[in-house]
Enzyme design. Structure first.
Site, PDB file in Angstrom:
ATOM      1  N   SER A  59       0.850  -1.182   0.000  1.00 15.05           N
ATOM      2  CA  SER A  59       0.000   0.000   0.000  1.00 15.05           C
ATOM      3  C   SER A  59       0.895   1.244   0.000  1.00 15.05           C
ATOM      4  O   SER A  59       1.709   1.414  -0.889  1.00 15.05           O
ATOM      5  CB  SER A  59      -0.957  -0.036   1.199  1.00 15.05           C
TER       6      SER A  59
ATOM      7  N   GLU B 140      -1.744  -3.180  -8.192  1.00 11.74           N
ATOM      8  CA  GLU B 140      -2.978  -3.394  -7.432  1.00 11.74           C
ATOM      9  C   GLU B 140      -3.441  -2.040  -6.919  1.00 11.74           C
ATOM     10  O   GLU B 140      -2.689  -1.070  -6.915  1.00 11.74           O
ATOM     11  CB  GLU B 140      -2.746  -4.376  -6.273  1.00 11.74           C
TER      12      GLU B 140
ATOM     13  N   HIS C 251      -4.961  -5.324  -1.643  1.00 10.72           N
ATOM     14  CA  HIS C 251      -5.972  -5.084  -0.622  1.00 10.72           C
ATOM     15  C   HIS C 251      -7.167  -6.027  -0.787  1.00 10.72           C
ATOM     16  O   HIS C 251      -7.414  -6.539  -1.864  1.00 10.72           O
ATOM     17  CB  HIS C 251      -6.482  -3.647  -0.712  1.00 10.72           C
TER      18      HIS C 251
END
Length: 305
Positions: free
Chosen positions: A109, A200, A274
């Site tokens: 992230s 992602e 995620h």
């Protein structure tokens, strides 16, 4: 030729090795998830260095820039530096030169900024994988994969869905698309020519993904890849799609339209990123093979490097 990305990774972890926890991004909200993640490391025989991070904050960040930078430079340097959570703030720490030290760095992230900067400086050992606060909620296969990667430097192939067939080999780079997009044009995004890129994201509307991927295309970055794999894009579809299907694009439509004409192998649906289902750990910069005919992404074995 692209710049050299190191294929050498740190020595495998062993029981008794130290783990330091860093909080380079947003303030922690859940002390329980942090403790449960630490318990997973301890169950592997690792020694986690105590640190009180739950009460530390500066606005929405997990402390001042100086405090969070200090987290990334513990003394002595531990074999594993694991990031507590994502959110925002890691890129702020890159405004000044940073001497990355050898060892493993784990996170994803917002931690994409650190993983990329480290790789751009030629330092191996970054792992795009669970945060300390998400580790305990990972399914067994994901926890086991991370453990094997850190202790034995091996990991099973990942299975996805073929979008464009073909095969590609090259160093692996895995990123959160939003975070990496904000590194374009900086010295902190490694040269991606000839690389296999895994992307992602979470919570981005299709038009925002369209905008980011178009930015990557305008810079020529996507066109220089050896291969492309898509992980999970959780919460990224348009909630109005069913009512206004003729006035918008679905997530899949955007991703396909922006990637299928690149002339490289493309697969989708990897269990990376995620959302529920597991976040498969992937090491940064190591040799990998994308077999889009079979829909697989494989890491080269450590004993083959």
């Amino acid at each position: 030729m692209p710049e050299a990305i190191p294929t050498l990774v740190p020595p495998p972890l062993k029981r008794g090795d130290a783990v330091a926890i860093a909080a380079p991004s947003s303030a922690l909200r859940d002390d329980d998830s942090l403790k449960r993640g630490i318990s997973v490391f301890e169950s592997w025989g690792l020694e986690v260095t105590p640190q009180d991070l739950s009460a530390r904050h500066w606005g929405y960040l997990a402390g001042s820039d100086a405090q969070r930078r200090a987290d990334l430079d513990p003394h002595p340097t531990p074999p594993l530096l694991a990031c507590a959570r994502g959110g925002w703030g890691a890129a702020r720490l890159l405004e000044h030169p940073w001497p990355w030290r050898p060892g493993w760095l784990l996170g994803f992230s917002d931690i994409t900024a650190l993983l990329c900067s480290r790789l751009a400086q030629g330092v191996g050992g970054g792992v795009h994988g669970p945060l300390v606060t998400t580790l305990a909620d990972e399914p067994d296969w994901s926890q086991q994969r991370l453990q094997e990667l850190l202790f034995d430097r091996v990991a099973p192939d990942l299975q996805g869905t073929t979008w464009v067939g073909g095969q590609a080999q090259g160093p692996l780079v895995t990123v959160n698309l939003t975070v990496a997009s904000h590194l374009l044009g900086s010295a902190h995004l490694p040269d991606l020519k000839g690389r296999i890129l895994v992307i992602e994201d979470v919570g981005e509307a299709p038009y925002r993904l369209d905008r980011m991927l178009t930015h990557w295309r305008l810079t020529g970055t996507l066109q220089g890849l050896a291969g492309l794999a898509l992980g999970r894009f959780s919460g990224c579809d348009d909630p109005n799609l069913s009512a206004d299907a003729d006035q918008t694009f679905s997530l899949e439509q955007v991703l396909k339209e922006r990637t299928l004409d690149l002339g490289i192998p493309v697969i989708s649906g990897l269990p990376v990123g995620h959302g529920p289902g597991g976040n498969a750990a992937l090491p940064m910069g190591v040799p990998a093979k994308l077999d889009a005919d079979r829909g697989t992404l494989a890491l080269e074995r450590a004993d083959q490097r």
